[in-house]
Design an enzyme around this catalytic site. Sequence first.
Site, PDB file in Angstrom:
ATOM      1  N   GLU A 127      -0.863  14.102  -2.419  1.00  0.00           N
ATOM      2  CA  GLU A 127      -1.596  13.257  -1.468  1.00  0.00           C
ATOM      3  C   GLU A 127      -2.228  12.091  -2.203  1.00  0.00           C
ATOM      4  OE1 GLU A 127      -4.576  15.717   0.334  1.00  0.00           O
ATOM      5  OE2 GLU A 127      -3.116  17.233   0.920  1.00  0.00           O
ATOM      6  N   LYS A 179      -5.514   9.994  -3.288  1.00  0.00           N
ATOM      7  CA  LYS A 179      -6.924  10.264  -3.498  1.00  0.00           C
ATOM      8  C   LYS A 179      -7.706   9.054  -3.002  1.00  0.00           C
ATOM      9  CE  LYS A 179     -10.009  11.935  -7.111  1.00  0.00           C
ATOM     10  NZ  LYS A 179     -11.081  11.024  -6.768  1.00  0.00           N
ATOM     11  N   ASP A 201     -10.693   6.676  -2.083  1.00  0.00           N
ATOM     12  CA  ASP A 201     -11.917   6.391  -2.807  1.00  0.00           C
ATOM     13  C   ASP A 201     -13.059   6.185  -1.828  1.00  0.00           C
ATOM     14  OD1 ASP A 201     -13.274   6.166  -5.085  1.00  0.00           O
ATOM     15  OD2 ASP A 201     -12.546   4.173  -5.619  1.00  0.00           O
ATOM     16  N   TYR A 246      -8.347  16.178   4.751  1.00  0.00           N
ATOM     17  CA  TYR A 246      -7.270  16.657   3.885  1.00  0.00           C
ATOM     18  C   TYR A 246      -7.324  18.125   3.505  1.00  0.00           C
ATOM     19  CZ  TYR A 246     -10.946  14.998   0.743  1.00  0.00           C
ATOM     20  OH  TYR A 246     -12.141  14.721   0.154  1.00  0.00           O
ATOM     21  N   LYS A 289      -5.269  10.358 -11.961  1.00  0.00           N
ATOM     22  CA  LYS A 289      -5.987   9.097 -11.767  1.00  0.00           C
ATOM     23  C   LYS A 289      -5.074   7.902 -12.024  1.00  0.00           C
ATOM     24  CE  LYS A 289     -10.187   9.078 -11.281  1.00  0.00           C
ATOM     25  NZ  LYS A 289     -11.452   9.112 -11.356  1.00  0.00           N
ATOM     26  N   CYS A 302     -10.776 -34.790  -9.282  1.00  0.00           N
ATOM     27  CA  CYS A 302      -9.638 -33.875  -9.424  1.00  0.00           C
ATOM     28  C   CYS A 302      -9.202 -33.876 -10.886  1.00  0.00           C
ATOM     29  CB  CYS A 302      -8.482 -34.320  -8.530  1.00  0.00           C
ATOM     30  SG  CYS A 302      -6.962 -33.398  -8.841  1.00  0.00           S
ATOM     31  N   CYS A 322      -5.228 -35.429 -11.075  1.00  0.00           N
ATOM     32  CA  CYS A 322      -4.889 -36.832 -10.853  1.00  0.00           C
ATOM     33  C   CYS A 322      -6.100 -37.760 -10.988  1.00  0.00           C
ATOM     34  CB  CYS A 322      -4.225 -37.018  -9.491  1.00  0.00           C
ATOM     35  SG  CYS A 322      -5.372 -36.787  -8.115  1.00  0.00           S
ATOM     36  N   CYS A 362      -9.232 -32.406  -3.494  1.00  0.00           N
ATOM     37  CA  CYS A 362      -8.742 -33.660  -4.043  1.00  0.00           C
ATOM     38  C   CYS A 362      -8.369 -34.555  -2.861  1.00  0.00           C
ATOM     39  CB  CYS A 362      -7.521 -33.386  -4.917  1.00  0.00           C
ATOM     40  SG  CYS A 362      -6.666 -34.881  -5.402  1.00  0.00           S
ATOM     41  N   CYS A 396      -1.209 -35.999  -4.696  1.00  0.00           N
ATOM     42  CA  CYS A 396      -1.567 -35.371  -5.978  1.00  0.00           C
ATOM     43  C   CYS A 396      -0.450 -34.408  -6.399  1.00  0.00           C
ATOM     44  CB  CYS A 396      -2.891 -34.615  -5.826  1.00  0.00           C
ATOM     45  SG  CYS A 396      -3.363 -33.695  -7.303  1.00  0.00           S
TER      46      CYS A 396
HETATM   47  S1  IVH Z   1      -9.052  17.855  -2.270  1.00  0.00           S
HETATM   48  C1  IVH Z   1     -11.218  21.477  -3.793  1.00  0.00           C
HETATM   49  N1  IVH Z   1      -7.739  15.730  -1.481  1.00  0.00           N
HETATM   50  O1  IVH Z   1     -11.876  13.265  -4.545  1.00  0.00           O
HETATM   51  C2  IVH Z   1     -10.417  20.268  -3.487  1.00  0.00           C
HETATM   52  N2  IVH Z   1      -9.901  15.438  -2.450  1.00  0.00           N
HETATM   53  O2  IVH Z   1     -12.696  13.583  -7.343  1.00  0.00           O
HETATM   54  C3  IVH Z   1     -11.259  19.253  -2.886  1.00  0.00           C
HETATM   55  N3  IVH Z   1     -10.668  13.112  -2.517  1.00  0.00           N
HETATM   56  O3  IVH Z   1     -14.375  15.643  -4.019  1.00  0.00           O
HETATM   57  C4  IVH Z   1     -10.705  17.952  -2.809  1.00  0.00           C
HETATM   58  N4  IVH Z   1      -8.899  12.229  -1.565  1.00  0.00           N
HETATM   59  O4  IVH Z   1     -14.051  13.782  -2.217  1.00  0.00           O
HETATM   60  C5  IVH Z   1      -8.858  16.200  -2.054  1.00  0.00           C
HETATM   61  N5  IVH Z   1      -6.489  13.947  -0.705  1.00  0.00           N
HETATM   62  C6  IVH Z   1      -7.612  14.415  -1.265  1.00  0.00           C
HETATM   63  C7  IVH Z   1      -8.677  13.566  -1.655  1.00  0.00           C
HETATM   64  C8  IVH Z   1      -9.812  14.103  -2.250  1.00  0.00           C
HETATM   65  C9  IVH Z   1     -10.086  11.975  -2.081  1.00  0.00           C
HETATM   66  C10 IVH Z   1     -11.999  13.152  -3.151  1.00  0.00           C
HETATM   67  C11 IVH Z   1     -12.858  14.309  -2.722  1.00  0.00           C
HETATM   68  C12 IVH Z   1     -13.124  15.067  -3.990  1.00  0.00           C
HETATM   69  C13 IVH Z   1     -12.958  14.001  -5.023  1.00  0.00           C
HETATM   70  C14 IVH Z   1     -12.713  14.587  -6.394  1.00  0.00           C
END
Ligand code: IVH
Length: 668
Positions: free
Chosen positions: A113, A115, A117, A225, A314, A408, A411, A426, A431
């Site tokens: 999945e 992640k 932010d 999720y 990451k 500018c 020119c 400009c 130009c």
């Molecule tokens: S699973 C025990 N799935 O990332 C598993 N977390 O750095 C719990 N996060 O605390 C998390 N997208 O807030 C999971 N697709 C995803 C996520 C996700 C973002 C966040 C979440 C977690 C943090 C960890």
Amino acid sequence: MNMEEAAKRAEELRRQLNHHNYRYYVLDDPVISDAEYDEMMRELRAIEESFPHLTTPDSPTRRVGAPPSEAFKPVNHLARMLSLDNVFNQEELRTWLDRVERQAGQRLEFVCELKIDGAGIALTYENGVFVRGATRGDGITGEDITANLRTIRPLPLRLMGDDPPALLEVKGEAFMPRSSFEELNRRREEEGQPPFANPRNAAAGSLRQLDPAVTASRRLDLLVYELAYLEGRERPPRHHQALELMREWGFPVSDKWAMASSAEEIVAFCEQWIERRDDLPYEVDGAVIKVDDLEMRDLLGSTSKAPRWAIAYKFPAEEKVTRLLDIEINVGRTGALTPTAVLDPVFVGGSTVSRATLHNEDEIRRKGIMIGDWVLVHKAGDVIPEIIKPITERRDGTQKAFVMPDRCPVCGARAFRPEGEAVARCTNVDCPARLFESILHYASRDAMDIEGLGPAIVNELMQKGYVRKISDLYRLSDEQLYDLTHFKDKAVSNMKKAIDQSRQRPLSRLLFALGIRHVGRHTAEVLARRFRSMEALSAATEEELSATPEIGPIIAASVRAFFEEPRNLELLEELRKSGLRMDEGMAEGVSGTLEGLTFVLTGGLESMTREEARAAIEERGGRVAGSVSSRTDYVVVGKDPGSKLQKAEQLGVKTLDEAAFREMLGMT
Ligand code: IVH
């Protein structure tokens, strides 16, 4: 490193990390990048692993999250809310993968999945009704932010379907889409408040507002999720089925996940999204790889901090601190003078960055940036890097204020900044910098996509006088092409082919390529879909233009102004004579039967998901809006409709039931 050195370094790292933790979580105002923070954390963890007795109870390595604030009632999560361990490259991923498969005693299937932010949250439902929502807090106890979460539009207040579970807890991420984030910061700056450093801090800050009305104004979004706790019905055996089940209940669940059963497949997923992360409307900072088999998850268990059955991969850091060496002035295709930061090169967001846009004079003043500052640089994938803020704490007196030039730099003509506008331009329409940038834009990938026509060649074509306006591209002779540096048979024939192919690009591409003010890629598509040919578009009045959904008066005026300028008409005529296509054609397979119509969806449909309904409308040229107004053409009413139905009745907007809707789509 001997033990004494290790002890000293560990103490220093703990002190720093705790300080930055406070700046980040409590103040929402970090002074170092996430990457620098991660790096310190890794170093500390490595020391504590080599010298375990140096680990202290207050070490940041032992903390799962921030303690709940006093302002919100504490709540206990039904299922512990753990954090995730991280890997930063393929090698670390493989090590992790080998380890879980060894622990499991078998090969495993994984769900990959994104992640997101944002801020992790837990949502509790009793008999299908949303009763409580909480922040993560320390993983066991979070803060009750139910009232604030309720304001998030995609959050279901009641589950869909007839047979809701007695008790349910899901985990997800509340986040701020980039567009809301930009809009919020613009507003804050207008009101003289400090902007948020990034969407995650903005999301976290918005969730912890004492007044839910403030949260509501922040336009947060949500993706769910994890099905963390379930009572009163059997849980599905696999995670990907849980995702599907949560979607059926009406939760927003990302569709950007994939199954994988090898390191190669996981890496392919990650690489694809590192490449495409900027196509997403929200920020992602990695991928999460999870064991699919839920029974196996139970067997694998967790450490005190993170589950063994999941890992965060990451993505390369997007924020770094570096030195601003100078500010140069660039001249764009509209003649706009744009200050550009010259940076001490720094690796960020997957590439080395040595320049960043500063937008305009006011922006530099607003951010308080001085030449010689240490600055926080943000870069998302392949978009233009940006300076977030100066680190004023690091100033040493050598910094100099920036002064915008009044001529500018290309020119030498006078630069003029009209009253009330942010940008100085400009004043010389001829130009050379403007033509150069216009051609590069015209040839760029999202515009006419003339492969190989890059800055060096455009520069040479202009220097030699072969190209004095865009249409000259279509008149280049073999002789002229052979005259270019390093151009032999192959290069000449490739360039001719690339230019020739660009004649077939649809109207939407050409409109974007022409660089009409306020007409970006999306707007160009909207205009092309509505008017279909250059002829029809050039004949449209301002009223007709602004009657098009998504086209406001500013765009309408700008398009009109473009077609009123004789030099532009001349250019279009020359392009037409050069054999350019200048119309749009139909989208394949579907006709534009819903063109110009605005729909609002309410309640659940039986035969399709909301996303499918939206896609079906948009494929046919229609538009889906979030709320009912007098400009709504139809409200599609499914099961358990919300207040939108009442609103439609009040305003006398036409409603469609599912059968009528399908008929309109031609889906009977
Ligand atoms: S699973 C025990 N799935 O990332 C598993 N977390 O750095 C719990 N996060 O605390 C998390 N997208 O807030 C999971 N697709 C995803 C996520 C996700 C973002 C966040 C979440 C977690 C943090 C960890």
